[in-house]
Design an enzyme around this catalytic site. Structure first.
Site, mmCIF file in Angstrom:
data_model
loop_
_atom_site.group_PDB
_atom_site.id
_atom_site.type_symbol
_atom_site.label_atom_id
_atom_site.label_comp_id
_atom_site.label_asym_id
_atom_site.label_seq_id
_atom_site.Cartn_x
_atom_site.Cartn_y
_atom_site.Cartn_z
ATOM 1 N N ARG A 1 -5.682 -5.244 3.592
ATOM 2 C CA ARG A 1 -4.954 -4.757 2.669
ATOM 3 C C ARG A 1 -4.231 -3.185 3.475
ATOM 4 O O ARG A 1 -4.128 -2.376 2.907
ATOM 5 C CB ARG A 1 -5.443 -4.017 1.532
ATOM 6 N N SER B 1 -4.552 -5.413 -8.492
ATOM 7 C CA SER B 1 -5.719 -4.794 -8.377
ATOM 8 C C SER B 1 -5.398 -3.317 -8.143
ATOM 9 O O SER B 1 -4.825 -3.215 -7.099
ATOM 10 C CB SER B 1 -6.346 -5.433 -7.336
ATOM 11 N N GLU C 1 -5.171 0.809 -4.406
ATOM 12 C CA GLU C 1 -4.316 0.053 -3.428
ATOM 13 C C GLU C 1 -3.000 0.447 -3.657
ATOM 14 O O GLU C 1 -2.359 0.440 -2.630
ATOM 15 C CB GLU C 1 -4.706 -1.198 -4.072
HETATM 16 C C1 LIG Z 1 0.133 -9.179 -11.195
HETATM 17 C C2 LIG Z 1 0.068 -8.610 -9.836
HETATM 18 C C3 LIG Z 1 -0.649 -9.373 -8.922
HETATM 19 C C4 LIG Z 1 -0.903 -8.891 -7.472
HETATM 20 N N1 LIG Z 1 -1.564 -9.821 -6.742
HETATM 21 C C5 LIG Z 1 -1.620 -9.503 -5.575
HETATM 22 C C6 LIG Z 1 -2.579 -10.458 -4.619
HETATM 23 O O1 LIG Z 1 -2.931 -11.463 -5.029
HETATM 24 N N2 LIG Z 1 -2.651 -9.956 -3.217
HETATM 25 C C7 LIG Z 1 -2.015 -8.667 -2.806
HETATM 26 O O2 LIG Z 1 -2.018 -8.400 -1.654
HETATM 27 N N3 LIG Z 1 -1.226 -7.893 -3.725
HETATM 28 C C8 LIG Z 1 -1.287 -8.282 -5.001
HETATM 29 N N4 LIG Z 1 -0.220 -7.535 -5.744
HETATM 30 C C9 LIG Z 1 0.417 -6.248 -5.232
HETATM 31 C C10 LIG Z 1 1.863 -6.500 -4.999
HETATM 32 O O3 LIG Z 1 2.376 -7.301 -5.562
HETATM 33 C C11 LIG Z 1 1.988 -6.572 -3.412
HETATM 34 O O4 LIG Z 1 1.406 -5.790 -2.749
HETATM 35 C C12 LIG Z 1 3.507 -6.764 -3.064
HETATM 36 O O5 LIG Z 1 3.476 -7.296 -1.791
HETATM 37 C C13 LIG Z 1 4.189 -5.413 -3.223
HETATM 38 O O6 LIG Z 1 5.664 -5.926 -3.335
HETATM 39 P P1 LIG Z 1 6.911 -5.034 -3.844
HETATM 40 O O7 LIG Z 1 8.138 -5.470 -3.325
HETATM 41 O O8 LIG Z 1 6.586 -4.931 -5.329
HETATM 42 O O9 LIG Z 1 6.528 -3.647 -3.108
HETATM 43 P P2 LIG Z 1 6.653 -2.038 -3.922
HETATM 44 O O10 LIG Z 1 5.411 -2.169 -5.098
HETATM 45 O O11 LIG Z 1 8.237 -1.797 -4.398
HETATM 46 O O12 LIG Z 1 6.116 -1.190 -2.502
HETATM 47 C C14 LIG Z 1 4.767 -1.208 -2.102
HETATM 48 C C15 LIG Z 1 5.002 -0.380 -1.064
HETATM 49 O O13 LIG Z 1 5.623 -0.836 0.000
HETATM 50 C C16 LIG Z 1 6.476 0.169 0.505
HETATM 51 N N5 LIG Z 1 7.669 -0.621 0.844
HETATM 52 C C17 LIG Z 1 8.253 -1.840 0.002
HETATM 53 N N6 LIG Z 1 9.204 -2.387 0.532
HETATM 54 C C18 LIG Z 1 9.272 -1.920 1.921
HETATM 55 C C19 LIG Z 1 10.394 -2.003 3.064
HETATM 56 N N7 LIG Z 1 11.080 -3.186 3.051
HETATM 57 N N8 LIG Z 1 10.081 -1.431 4.150
HETATM 58 C C20 LIG Z 1 9.128 -0.473 4.354
HETATM 59 N N9 LIG Z 1 8.315 -0.091 3.142
HETATM 60 C C21 LIG Z 1 8.646 -0.937 1.937
HETATM 61 C C22 LIG Z 1 6.905 1.043 -0.669
HETATM 62 O O14 LIG Z 1 7.449 2.278 -0.325
HETATM 63 C C23 LIG Z 1 5.551 1.054 -1.228
HETATM 64 O O15 LIG Z 1 4.734 2.089 -0.600
HETATM 65 C C24 LIG Z 1 -0.180 -7.892 -7.081
HETATM 66 C C25 LIG Z 1 0.769 -7.198 -8.033
HETATM 67 C C26 LIG Z 1 0.512 -7.568 -9.336
HETATM 68 C C27 LIG Z 1 1.527 -6.813 -10.288
#
Ligand SMILES: Cc1cc2nc3c(=O)[nH]c(=O)nc-3n(C[C@H](O)[C@H](O)[C@H](O)COP(=O)(O)OP(=O)(O)OC[C@H]3O[C@@H](n4cnc5c(N)ncnc54)[C@H](O)[C@@H]3O)c2cc1C
Length: 360
Positions: free
Chosen positions: A169, A242, A347
């Protein structure tokens, strides 16, 4: 045409984060191309404004008092396949593509590598940030390089996997946010490759010789049973996955941890504790610590609570904001630390440039 007229002011982000908590962006833009993204960054720099990136909002906490400066949502889409040598096939994706679209594109073509990462919400561009992982697979196993806009030089650069400093992570992008905006990536997949079936729960759930799509649908079903799929019908659906990472202890720390937990009567023996080797240390299940510290699934504190299916997942029941969520998170951290002497690390990140206020 200049980008300025397309940049909106005081945009509510409640519908743009999966916890559905309110908070406004001072300025906001959906960038449909890398050129637009760069133009918007230059616009913000000229005004002395901070720049924050928002993907699908599934791993962030939006601060109740909003995000100062410009929030950019990279929305450029596109998936392409490039033949490699032998059975190797590369998947090239733009940052604005939903992550699940990559999984679908790979599995439907019989390409192995990311089938276990199905059901993770968010966009491709965010996947390398915390090196997404699930069911025995982490993104860095398949990632070849990331393409990113480097703020310091104003160039779009290619960052090879070794330079991404991936961990559990973790990545350089998460450790030092603001240096790069990810605009694309290349993944390595294998034609007719075997699915990854190494995670105990998955091994038990799929028949031997299961196909890629069977493994994908099994992972999806296991996730759904834990409310780890975004489903608006699910009462636990307003969450960020998580909320805490699983602590990784050195061997010495782990020995001290066990002595304290067994001595204090919190666990009867090591067998009871879900734990796994991790590098030179031991990873222990944060969900187990939370429950043993006395926090029950489904328990509530104001507008927030623990998911009824998964104690690691904090849920918004409506009407709350970041203050209530962080109060619950800190209560859990304090309870686990008092019981086990282990500090849980959050996280998701607090969205915005104010790093000092990051969720710790
Ligand atoms: C129901 C649920 C289940 C999940 N299960 C998992 C799992 O099994 N494993 C896991 O690892 N994660 C999991 N996650 C967490 C999450 O989905 C992941 O971390 C995902 O990759 C985040 O993507 P996002 O586009 O929503 O990012 P955001 O939440 O919009 O951003 C996350 C971070 O990344 C930065 N960011 C986003 N895009 C960029 C970019 N293009 N360039 C630079 N920085 C950027 C943002 O500034 C922020 O700090 C889960 C979340 C939920 C709600």
């Amino acid at each position: 045409m200049t980008i300025a007229p397309r940049i909106a002011r005081e945009v509510e982000l409640e519908a743009r984060n999966t916890l559905r908590i309110p908070g406004r962006a001072e300025y906001f833009l959906e960038a449909k191309s890398v050129a637009e993204l760069i133009e918007a960054v230059r616009w913000a720099e000229a005004k002395g404004l901070a720049v924050t990136v928002l993907g699908g909002g599934s791993n962030v906490v939006v601060p109740h008092d909003g995000v100062r400066g410009l929030v950019i949502a990279p929305k450029e889409r596109g998936i392409h396949f490039v033949e490699g040598s032998g059975r190797e096939v590369f998947l090239d994706a733009r940052a604005g593509e939903p992550w699940e679209a990559l999984v679908e594109a790979a599995v439907s073509r019989g390409l192995a590598g990311i089938e276990c990462l199905t059901g993770i919400p968010g966009l491709a561009g965010a996947a390398p940030i915390q090196n997404i992982g699930a069911y025995g697979k982490e993104l860095d196993e398949q990632l070849v390089y990331v393409e990113a806009f480097e703020r310091a030089t104003g160039e779009v650069v290619r960052i090879e996997r070794e330079a991404c400093e991936f961990g559990y992570r973790e990545s350089r992008f998460k450790r030092r946010p603001g240096e790069f905006i990810i605009v694309g990536m290349r993944l390595r997949l294998e034609r007719d490759g075997a699915p990854t079936v190494r995670y105990r729960e998955l091994v038990d759930a799929v028949p031997p010789g299961a196909s890629l799509s069977e493994v994908r649908s099994t992972v999806y079903a296991l996730r759904k049973a834990k409310s780890m799929i975004l489903d608006p019908e699910d009462p636990n659906h307003r969450n960020a996955g998580s909320f805490f990472t699983n602590p990784v202890l050195s061997r010495e720390e782990y020995a001290r941890f066990l002595e304290r937990a067994i001595g204090g009567g919190l666990i009867a023996s090591e067998e009871e504790l879900p734990h796994y080797p991790s590098g030179d240390g031991v990873k222990i299940a944060a969900a187990f610590l939370i429950e043993r510290a006395g926090f029950r699934r489904g328990a509530r504190m104001g507008a927030f609570g623990l998911s009824s299916k998964h104690s690691l997942c904090l849920v918004h029941h409506g009407g709350g904001d970041s203050r209530g969520l962080l109060a619950l998170a800190r209560t859990i951290q304090a309870g686990v630390e008092a019981a086990f002497g282990v500090k849980l690390v959050a996280e998701p990140r607090l969205l915005g440039p104010d790093l000092a206020a990051a969720v710790r």
